[in-house]
Design a protein around this motif. Structure first.
Motif, PDB file in Angstrom:
ATOM      1  N   SER A  81      33.486  43.661  34.788  1.00 49.81           N
ATOM      2  CA  SER A  81      34.516  43.841  35.640  1.00 49.81           C
ATOM      3  C   SER A  81      34.781  42.959  36.864  1.00 49.81           C
ATOM      4  N   VAL A  82      33.648  42.509  37.279  1.00 48.12           N
ATOM      5  CA  VAL A  82      34.080  41.349  38.437  1.00 48.12           C
ATOM      6  C   VAL A  82      34.049  39.946  37.696  1.00 48.12           C
ATOM      7  N   SER A  84      35.503  39.139  35.143  1.00 49.43           N
ATOM      8  CA  SER A  84      36.803  38.989  34.599  1.00 49.43           C
ATOM      9  C   SER A  84      37.909  39.174  35.644  1.00 49.43           C
ATOM     10  N   ALA A  85      37.366  39.843  36.760  1.00 47.72           N
ATOM     11  CA  ALA A  85      38.375  39.427  38.208  1.00 47.72           C
ATOM     12  C   ALA A  85      38.383  38.190  38.773  1.00 47.72           C
ATOM     13  N   GLN A  89      39.307  31.543  39.235  1.00 46.77           N
ATOM     14  CA  GLN A  89      39.449  31.497  40.444  1.00 46.77           C
ATOM     15  C   GLN A  89      38.596  30.364  41.292  1.00 46.77           C
ATOM     16  N   LEU A  98      38.939  39.581  45.433  1.00 45.11           N
ATOM     17  CA  LEU A  98      38.989  40.159  44.266  1.00 45.11           C
ATOM     18  C   LEU A  98      37.688  40.673  43.664  1.00 45.11           C
ATOM     19  N   ALA A 102      37.328  44.453  42.512  1.00 48.46           N
ATOM     20  CA  ALA A 102      36.718  44.811  41.381  1.00 48.46           C
ATOM     21  C   ALA A 102      35.653  45.716  41.318  1.00 48.46           C
ATOM     22  N   GLU A 105      36.432  49.243  42.490  1.00 43.64           N
ATOM     23  CA  GLU A 105      37.339  49.835  41.612  1.00 43.64           C
ATOM     24  C   GLU A 105      36.544  50.422  40.407  1.00 43.64           C
ATOM     25  N   THR A 106      35.492  49.579  40.136  1.00 44.14           N
ATOM     26  CA  THR A 106      34.597  50.168  38.819  1.00 44.14           C
ATOM     27  C   THR A 106      33.722  51.206  39.320  1.00 44.14           C
ATOM     28  N   HIS A 185      41.558  47.850  47.714  1.00 39.16           N
ATOM     29  CA  HIS A 185      41.889  46.673  48.193  1.00 39.16           C
ATOM     30  C   HIS A 185      41.842  46.516  49.930  1.00 39.16           C
TER      31      HIS A 185
END
Lengths: 205, 205
Positions: A81-82, A84-85, A89, A98, A102, A105-106, A185
């Motif tokens: 998840s991290v 792909s976040a 960048q 981000l 991430a 949220e996961t 966030h």
DNA sequence: AGCGCATACGTACCTACAGTACGTTTACCC
DNA sequence: GGGTAAACGTACTGTAGGTACGTATGCGCT
């Protein structure tokens, strides 16, 4: 509790194939944890998987290995998840936000599994906790070290810093999951402020 | 294991006084943990204390309460050690190093107890882990909030930051205790660098 | 085809430990 | 001196992790 009879009779099942494989056992374990909390018994997991305890031992190998396997699952989900976040960048504060969001949220999406992984079982869980953490910390340390070198700084701090960041996220997540008055966030912003700029914020005056 | 006979006969002891009080039970628990690791049974603790299980239940009240009491002991030792380390120091990077080093040294001095407190038992240990952490985090949050206000910044981040710092110290300690190639002061310096200046270190060039 | 061995199970058990009911002994108070 | 409360150990229960063993099926070999 009476011994659970699984409805099947002893003996090799018709078809000659395994009734469930390792991944299905882990799936069942996750469902059982989500339903009964972090203290589920192996029998409950076996029942959920439609098999009996010895099958769990054949596929996974005891409570310790089950815990390790589930922790590894969670760690991999977080890492994916991290990654792909922050893909594409540039290194900077917004990428850090981000990364943190991430992660949070996961964790929230795998609430019960996270609670289980961070100390739910009866094993040598300090060791397991460290094992789980290292799975997230290792790739982070690699990135950090590389970035430190690229910006002309000493990369020796990378390992300690990666454990520091993972530990910060672990406990903060635990705290956050029990209070929810903050979005992922919002919390990520607060943590990013600390991690990016540090405590040494000059007085406004 | 056979039931442990404690050498005494049933009945109220001569002298009319309690054989051991709550603090002595906790002392015995610490000795047992130091000797047998984080997985000690209540019976072993009772034996070490020279009493039997029901006495443990009368004084403490079950495995959960025992874990909480021991965690609270450790937390208080850490807080005391930290407070005396930074007493009279002005807020700044060097005070931060003292804070971190005192924390690490206290953890190292209570190694087994720390391993026990961070996930050793079989209870709802996420809850306990958070409980332990909050004992260290609460005073820290108060100080942080006060300092943020004094320097003209938003104190709303204080609570999250305090858990962040405590979590950072917890996992870093766990990692450090299993590797020892770094002095407490050395690690404290690395962590202080991250916490004080943040990741946003400008390129040397 | 028929026989043996490996495979894949479930049943039933053992052990360890947290938690508790109960009996026993001493102290205290009227 | 007798009755009640305090303090404690013994012995039990329940549950959960882990394992020995029996049983049924598939597969290769003759």
């Amino acid at each position: 509790m009476v011994t659970v009879s699984s409805g099947r009779r002893p003996g090799r099942p018709a078809g000659g194939k395994q009734v469930v494989d390792r991944e299905l056992v882990l799936d069942a374990a996750e469902r059982a944890i989500r339903r009964d909390g972090p203290l589920v018994s192996l029998e409950a997991i076996a029942l959920e998987a439609g098999v009996t305890k010895p099958v769990i031992y054949a596929r996974i190998g005891g409570r310790t290995e089950l815990s390790n396997a589930l922790s590894a699952r969670l760690a991999e989900r977080i890492v994916q998840s991290v990654l792909s976040a922050i893909a594409g960048q540039p290194v900077g504060r917004s990428a850090l936000v981000l990364f943190l969001a991430a992660n949070l949220e996961t964790v929230a999406a795998n609430r019960e599994l996270f609670l289980y992984a961070t100390g739910g079982s009866s094993d040598d869980s300090p060791q397991r906790s460290l094992y789980l953490a290292s799975q997230s910390a290792a790739p982070l340390a690699a990135q950090l070290g590389q970035w430190r070198t690229a910006t002309g700084h000493d990369p020796a701090v990378a390992e300690a810093w990666s454990y520091a960041i993972v530990g910060m996220l672990q406990l903060t997540s635990l705290w956050w999951l029990n209070q929810v008055e903050l979005t992922a966030h919002g919390l990520a912003e607060q943590l990013a402020e600390l991690l990016w700029s540090g405590l040494r914020t000059p007085p406004i005056a």
